[in-house]
Design a protein around this motif. Structure first.
Motif, PDB file in Angstrom:
ATOM      1  N   GLN A  49       0.775  -1.377   0.077  1.00 19.31           N
ATOM      2  CA  GLN A  49      -0.172  -0.006   0.103  1.00 19.31           C
ATOM      3  C   GLN A  49       0.684   1.394   0.152  1.00 19.31           C
ATOM      4  O   GLN A  49       0.352   2.253  -0.173  1.00 19.31           O
ATOM      5  N   VAL A  50       2.114   1.097   0.377  1.00 25.31           N
ATOM      6  CA  VAL A  50       2.945   2.331   0.145  1.00 25.31           C
ATOM      7  C   VAL A  50       3.838   2.535  -1.240  1.00 25.31           C
ATOM      8  O   VAL A  50       4.582   3.324  -1.358  1.00 25.31           O
ATOM      9  N   LEU A  51       3.596   1.656  -2.028  1.00 19.43           N
ATOM     10  CA  LEU A  51       4.268   1.513  -3.232  1.00 19.43           C
ATOM     11  C   LEU A  51       3.402   1.924  -4.487  1.00 19.43           C
ATOM     12  O   LEU A  51       2.286   1.531  -4.667  1.00 19.43           O
ATOM     13  N   VAL A  52       3.866   2.881  -5.447  1.00 23.38           N
ATOM     14  CA  VAL A  52       3.418   2.920  -6.833  1.00 23.38           C
ATOM     15  C   VAL A  52       4.307   2.837  -7.860  1.00 23.38           C
ATOM     16  O   VAL A  52       5.349   3.075  -8.012  1.00 23.38           O
ATOM     17  N   GLY A  53       3.972   1.538  -8.616  1.00 24.40           N
ATOM     18  CA  GLY A  53       4.955   1.312  -9.663  1.00 24.40           C
ATOM     19  C   GLY A  53       4.892   1.749 -11.139  1.00 24.40           C
ATOM     20  O   GLY A  53       3.900   2.592 -11.330  1.00 24.40           O
TER      21      GLY A  53
ATOM     22  N   ILE B 152       2.882  12.131   2.346  1.00 26.66           N
ATOM     23  CA  ILE B 152       4.163  12.695   1.616  1.00 26.66           C
ATOM     24  C   ILE B 152       4.721  11.743   0.670  1.00 26.66           C
ATOM     25  O   ILE B 152       4.897  10.417   1.144  1.00 26.66           O
ATOM     26  N   VAL B 153       4.691  12.006  -0.654  1.00 27.50           N
ATOM     27  CA  VAL B 153       5.201  11.163  -1.625  1.00 27.50           C
ATOM     28  C   VAL B 153       6.498  11.512  -2.001  1.00 27.50           C
ATOM     29  O   VAL B 153       6.826  12.656  -2.087  1.00 27.50           O
ATOM     30  N   THR B 154       7.422  10.352  -2.323  1.00 29.14           N
ATOM     31  CA  THR B 154       8.717  10.786  -3.035  1.00 29.14           C
ATOM     32  C   THR B 154       8.473  11.044  -4.388  1.00 29.14           C
ATOM     33  O   THR B 154       7.685  10.647  -4.843  1.00 29.14           O
ATOM     34  N   ASP B 155       9.377  11.857  -4.851  1.00 28.42           N
ATOM     35  CA  ASP B 155       9.728  11.915  -6.361  1.00 28.42           C
ATOM     36  C   ASP B 155      10.314  10.575  -6.717  1.00 28.42           C
ATOM     37  O   ASP B 155      10.606   9.743  -5.892  1.00 28.42           O
TER      38      ASP B 155
ATOM     39  N   ALA C 162      13.857   5.620   2.363  1.00 24.12           N
ATOM     40  CA  ALA C 162      12.698   6.871   2.367  1.00 24.12           C
ATOM     41  C   ALA C 162      11.641   6.551   3.267  1.00 24.12           C
ATOM     42  O   ALA C 162      11.076   7.571   4.016  1.00 24.12           O
ATOM     43  N   LEU C 163      11.218   5.308   3.497  1.00 29.17           N
ATOM     44  CA  LEU C 163      10.116   4.981   4.283  1.00 29.17           C
ATOM     45  C   LEU C 163      10.377   5.208   5.858  1.00 29.17           C
ATOM     46  O   LEU C 163       9.799   5.814   6.702  1.00 29.17           O
ATOM     47  N   GLU C 164      11.714   4.636   6.053  1.00 32.85           N
ATOM     48  CA  GLU C 164      11.886   4.863   7.635  1.00 32.85           C
ATOM     49  C   GLU C 164      12.402   6.196   7.914  1.00 32.85           C
ATOM     50  O   GLU C 164      12.300   6.548   9.269  1.00 32.85           O
ATOM     51  N   THR C 165      12.581   6.936   6.933  1.00 28.06           N
ATOM     52  CA  THR C 165      13.040   8.449   7.262  1.00 28.06           C
ATOM     53  C   THR C 165      11.743   9.406   7.173  1.00 28.06           C
ATOM     54  O   THR C 165      11.670  10.564   7.411  1.00 28.06           O
ATOM     55  N   GLY C 166      10.465   8.827   6.733  1.00 27.15           N
ATOM     56  CA  GLY C 166       9.458   9.733   6.804  1.00 27.15           C
ATOM     57  C   GLY C 166       8.472   9.736   5.494  1.00 27.15           C
ATOM     58  O   GLY C 166       7.387  10.089   5.754  1.00 27.15           O
ATOM     59  N   ALA C 167       8.655   9.196   4.701  1.00 21.54           N
ATOM     60  CA  ALA C 167       7.955   8.929   3.385  1.00 21.54           C
ATOM     61  C   ALA C 167       6.561   8.278   3.576  1.00 21.54           C
ATOM     62  O   ALA C 167       6.711   7.210   4.253  1.00 21.54           O
TER      63      ALA C 167
ATOM     64  N   ARG D  65       5.637   2.510  11.687  1.00 18.97           N
ATOM     65  CA  ARG D  65       6.065   3.423  10.772  1.00 18.97           C
ATOM     66  C   ARG D  65       5.576   3.286   9.546  1.00 18.97           C
ATOM     67  O   ARG D  65       4.992   3.813   8.767  1.00 18.97           O
ATOM     68  N   LEU D  66       5.522   1.614   9.347  1.00 19.23           N
ATOM     69  CA  LEU D  66       5.029   1.142   7.957  1.00 19.23           C
ATOM     70  C   LEU D  66       3.498   1.363   8.021  1.00 19.23           C
ATOM     71  O   LEU D  66       2.625   1.720   7.022  1.00 19.23           O
ATOM     72  N   THR D  67       2.703   0.879   9.222  1.00 17.75           N
ATOM     73  CA  THR D  67       1.219   1.087   9.295  1.00 17.75           C
ATOM     74  C   THR D  67       0.729   2.337   9.313  1.00 17.75           C
ATOM     75  O   THR D  67      -0.123   2.891   8.560  1.00 17.75           O
ATOM     76  N   GLU D  68       1.602   3.507   9.929  1.00 16.66           N
ATOM     77  CA  GLU D  68       1.252   4.992   9.860  1.00 16.66           C
ATOM     78  C   GLU D  68       1.198   5.598   8.313  1.00 16.66           C
ATOM     79  O   GLU D  68       0.350   6.081   7.667  1.00 16.66           O
ATOM     80  N   ALA D  69       2.278   4.884   7.420  1.00 23.20           N
ATOM     81  CA  ALA D  69       2.334   5.156   6.026  1.00 23.20           C
ATOM     82  C   ALA D  69       1.023   4.843   5.301  1.00 23.20           C
ATOM     83  O   ALA D  69       0.509   5.529   4.385  1.00 23.20           O
ATOM     84  N   ALA D  70       0.895   3.508   5.495  1.00 27.43           N
ATOM     85  CA  ALA D  70      -0.164   2.816   4.796  1.00 27.43           C
ATOM     86  C   ALA D  70      -1.709   3.522   5.289  1.00 27.43           C
ATOM     87  O   ALA D  70      -2.396   3.675   4.427  1.00 27.43           O
ATOM     88  N   GLU D  71      -1.866   3.824   6.441  1.00 28.21           N
ATOM     89  CA  GLU D  71      -2.987   4.613   6.819  1.00 28.21           C
ATOM     90  C   GLU D  71      -3.304   5.763   6.067  1.00 28.21           C
ATOM     91  O   GLU D  71      -4.563   6.259   5.654  1.00 28.21           O
ATOM     92  N   ARG D  72      -2.467   6.385   5.953  1.00 26.89           N
ATOM     93  CA  ARG D  72      -2.195   8.031   5.197  1.00 26.89           C
ATOM     94  C   ARG D  72      -2.639   7.683   3.619  1.00 26.89           C
ATOM     95  O   ARG D  72      -3.414   8.374   3.337  1.00 26.89           O
ATOM     96  N   VAL D  73      -1.990   6.859   3.057  1.00 22.68           N
ATOM     97  CA  VAL D  73      -2.346   6.456   1.732  1.00 22.68           C
ATOM     98  C   VAL D  73      -3.784   5.963   1.682  1.00 22.68           C
ATOM     99  O   VAL D  73      -4.473   6.319   0.653  1.00 22.68           O
TER     100      VAL D  73
END
Length: 637
Positions: free
Chosen positions: A100-104, A375-378, A398-403, A432-440
C-alpha cells in the motif's frame, strides 16, 4: 464558455467575494452624525438599521461557514477517512501494508502486467507515463487508454478504496496525455496572466486612483480562479479517463535562467505568486475529482542542476529557505493539502550530503510546517537517489525516514520484498509502515468520496444556497472579476443557459490569451507586414503557427515578416523580425529582435493568441520571471 464552467467561476472566487462584500458593507452608518443619532432619526429607524446589520452579520457568518466546509472537503481526508483507514489497515498483513505504500511503473501500452503486480503485491497502484499511452493517427487513443486504466482499477476491486492511478500532467512540457485531450499552456502562463492583471494590463488608461483593498483582492481572485478553472478542467478530463491522482501543481519558485529543471513548470519567481496559484491548482484538481500534490519540497526551482541526472545542492541558509523556497509550501499546508511531494535535493541547512527524500530532517521539517497528509517521494529511480542507494535500500530508507508513498522504485518487486524484510528484521518499525499505509488509504478513501460527490465540494456538488447570488452582490458593489470576460462569459457569444463547445478548450484558450507577454516592441502594433515566414521551433510548432496565421487571413511566404520560434537549448534566431519564446521566456535575452513575445505554450490556443497580438491586439500578460535586465512584472503593454 459552457454554462457549467461559467457557474463555477464565482464558486472559486468565494474568498475574495466574501472579503469584498464585507468591505462594501462595513461603513456601519457612514452617514450618521457623530453622536450616533443619525441626525434625529427615529428610534424605529435605528432599530431597523440594527436589525439589518444583524442580518448582514448572520448572512456573512453563514457564508464563511459554508465556504469553510467546502475548503475542508477539498483539502484532503477528514476524520471519517482517517478512522476508516485505520480500521482497514489494521486488517492488513505486513505484506499487504508494504504494497500500500508503493506506486509502480510499467513499460509499453499494455497494463495487464502492472495489474497483475498490483493484485499480487497489494500495491497502492501505478503511474502512467507518456510511453504507456496508446497512440492513434490523431494522437492519444483515449478509448484504448481508458480501457487500460480500467484494467488497473480492476486489480484493486477486492478492497474498499480505489487504486492509485496516477499521472504527471502539469500542462506545457510535462504533458503525458496530449491531443486530442486539451493541451494546456505551461503553468507559468497562469503567473503571467495574474501579474498582467495586477499591473493594469486590461485597462486602456491608467486608473485615476489606486484600487482599494477589496478591488485588489477581487483582481487577484479572478486570476486565481483562472488557475483553479484550468486545473479543474484538466482534472475532469483525466478523471473521466480513469485517473485518480495527478502529481501537480508545482509549488517550486524558479530562480530564472539558471533553473535548468523546472523553468516554465513553475508559476513564477515570486513566492507569493507561486503560493496563491499552487493552492488554486490543488483546489481545482480536487474540484475535478483528483488527488493533487504540491511539489517538489524543499524547492527544486531554486537549484541549478537536475535531480534526474545528479544530486543538486541547495546552499541557502535556513532563514532564506523559509522566506523564499518554502513559503509556497507553508501557505499550501496551512490551507490544507492532500499530498506533498518530496524532491531529491541536498540541503546542507537540513542535512548535508543526503537527498531530501532520504533525510529525516526534511520530513521532520514538513511535519513541523503542519502537513499531516501523505508525503510522496519523487521518482525513486532518478540518479539523485540511485547513485546513493540501490533498488532495495532506497525505498526502505525513504520509508523509515518519513515518506508515506514511494513512487517508481527501480524495481517494485524488489522494493516490496525489502520493506517486508526490514519490518521482519526489526530495522523498520511496524508502526512506521502502518502509519504510512493509513495515510495512503485515507487519501484514496477521500478521493473516492470526492469523485462520487459525497462531500461538501467536488464534481457535481452544487454551490450552497447561502453562497448563491454572491457574484451579483459583489459585482453591484464594484468588486468585479479582474476583467476576465472569457471566464465570466461576457464575451462568450452565447446565451446564458446554452451549453456549447468544449469547456476545457475554452478555458485553455483564456489562459493562453491572458498570458501572452510583449517583452519588447510596440504595444498593440500590427507587425505582420506582407507574407509571413515562420522559422525555428519544432515542425509541429511551425505547422500550428502557420495554420493560425492562415486562419486569420495572413499569407505565408518570403519577403515580409519573419517570426522566429525559440525553445530552450535552441540556437539564436538570425534575422527574425519577431522572436517568440514558446515555453520559458528567459531565452529571449539571447535572441535580439525588435519585437519579443513570451508565449508560455505550444498548443493551438497559444498560437491563435499569438497571432492576435502580432496583429495588434493587447498583450495582457507580464513576466513572471526575470528575463535579462527585465524584472518580474515587466511588459511593454
Amino acid at each position: 464558455m459552457t454554462s457549467a464552467l461559467r457557474r463555477l467561476a464565482p464558486l472559486l472566487m468565494v474568498p475574495a467575494l466574501l472579503l469584498s462584500s464585507c468591505a462594501s458593507g462595513d461603513d456601519g452608518g457612514a452617514g450618521d452624525d457623530a453622536d450616533g443619532t443619525g441626525g434625529g432619526a427615529s428610534g424605529d429607524g435605528q432599530n431597523q438599521d440594527q436589525q439589518e446589520r444583524d442580518q448582514q452579520e448572520q448572512d456573512e457568518q453563514e457564508r464563511r461557514e459554508a465556504f469553510a466546509a467546502r475548503e475542508a472537503a477539498l483539502a484532503g481526508p477528514g476524520d471519517q477517512h482517517r478512522d476508516a483507514a485505520a480500521a482497514a489497515v489494521a486488517e492488513l498483513s505486513i505484506d499487504e501494508q508494504a504494497g500500500q505504500v508503493l506506486v509502480g511503473e510499467y513499460g509499453g501500452t499494455d497494463a495487464s502486467g502492472m495489474a497483475g503486480l498490483i493484485e499480487e503485491l497489494h500495491l497502492a497502484g501505478a503511474i502512467v507515463m507518456g510511453d504507456n499511452v496508446p497512440r492513434g493517427e490523431d494522437g492519444a487513443d483515449l478509448d484504448a487508454l481508458a480501457g487500460e486504466l480500467d484494467t488497473l482499477h480492476q486489480a484493486a476491486v477486492s478492497r474498499d478504496w480505489p487504486a492509485v492511478v496516477a499521472v504527471d500532467q502539469e500542462g506545457g512540457l510535462v504533458t503525458r496525455v496530449g491531443h486530442p485531450l486539451t493541451e494546456w499552456p505551461a503553468p507559468m502562463a497562469y503567473g503571467a496572466a495574474r501579474l498582467g492583471a495586477l499591473d493594469g494590463q486590461h485597462s486602456d488608461e491608467a486608473p485615476e486612483e489606486a484600487p482599494d483593498e477589496a478591488a485588489e483582492e477581487a483582481a487577484v481572485a479572478g486570476h486565481d480562479a483562472l488557475a483553479a478553472l484550468g486545473h479543474r478542467a484538466m482534472g475532469e478530463d483525466l478523471a473521466e479517463l480513469g485517473f485518480t491522482m495527478d502529481f501537480a501543481p508545482n509549488a517550486d519558485v524558479t530562480l530564472g535562467a539558471e533553473d535548468v529543471a523546472i523553468g516554465s513548470r513553475s508559476f513564477g519567481a515570486d513566492p507569493q505568486l507561486v503560493a496563491d496559484l499552487a493552492l488554486a491548482g490543488l483546489r481545482g484538481l480536487a474540484e475535478g475529482g483528483l488527488a493533487g500534490s504540491a511539489k517538489h519540497f524543499p524547492g527544486h526551482g531554486g537549484v541549478t542542476e537536475d535531480s534526474h541526472l545528479t544530486l543538486p545542492v541547495q546552499p541557502a541558509e535556513l532563514s532564506e529557505l523559509e522566506d523564499h523556497d518554502w513559503a509556497p509550501f507553508q501557505q499550501v499546508i496551512e490551507a490544507g493539502a492532500p499530498m506533498i511531494m518530496m524532491g531529491h535535493l541536498d540541503v546542507p541547512a537540513l542535512e548535508a550530503g543526503v537527498p531530501s527524500s532520504l533525510s529525516p530532517a526534511a520530513y521532520e521539517r514538513l511535519r513541523e510546517m503542519g502537513h499531516d497528509g501523505v508525503i510522496v517521494t519523487d521518482a525513486l529511480n532518478m540518479a539523485a537517489v540511485v547513485d546513493q542507494a540501490g533498488p532495495a535500500e532506497a525505498p526502505v530508507r525513504a520509508l523509515e525516514t518519513g515518506a508515506d508513498l514511494l513512487l517508481m522504485p527501480s524495481d517494485v518487486r524488489t522494493a516490496h520484498a525489502a520493506i517486508v524484510d526490514a519490518v521482519e528484521s526489526g530495522r523498520l518499525e511496524e508502526d512506521r509502515l502502518t502509519e504510512a499505509a493509513e495515510r495512503v488509504v485515507a487519501l484514496m478513501l477521500w478521493q473516492q468520496d470526492l469523485a462520487a460527490g459525497e462531500l461538501d465540494a467536488g464534481p457535481g456538488v452544487a454551490l450552497p444556497e447561502v453562497l448563491q447570488g454572491l457574484e451579483e452582490e459583489v459585482e453591484q458593489d464594484g468588486g468585479g472579476y479582474a476583467d476576465l470576460p472569457s471566464i465570466t462569459g461576457e464575451d462568450a457569444g452565447e446565451d446564458a443557459g446554452e451549453d456549447t463547445g468544449d469547456g476545457a478548450a475554452e478555458v485553455a484558450a483564456a489562459v493562453a490569451r491572458h498570458a501572452v507577454t510583449l517583452v519588447a516592441g510596440q504595444c498593440e502594433a500590427d507587425v505582420l507586414q506582407g507574407p509571413v515566414t515562420v522559422v525555428g521551433g519544432q515542425e509541429q510548432d511551425r505547422a500550428r503557427l502557420e495554420s493560425a496565421l492562415q486562419a486569420a487571413g495572413h499569407q505565408l511566404g518570403a519577403g515580409g515578416t519573419v517570426i522566429g520560434l525559440v525553445a530552450p537549448g535552441a540556437p539564436p534566431s538570425q534575422g527574425a523580425d519577431v522572436v517568440v519564446a514558446l515555453d520559458r521566456p528567459e531565452p529571449l535575452r539571447l535572441h535580439p529582435a525588435e519585437t519579443q513575445v513570451a508565449l508560455y505554450g505550444r498548443g493551438e490556443e497559444s498560437f491563435t493568441a499569438l497571432v492576435e497580438v502580432l496583429a495588434g491586439a493587447p498583450a495582457p500578460g507580464a513576466l513572471p520571471t526575470p528575463v535579462g535586465e527585465h524584472e518580474v512584472g515587466h511588459s511593454v503593454c
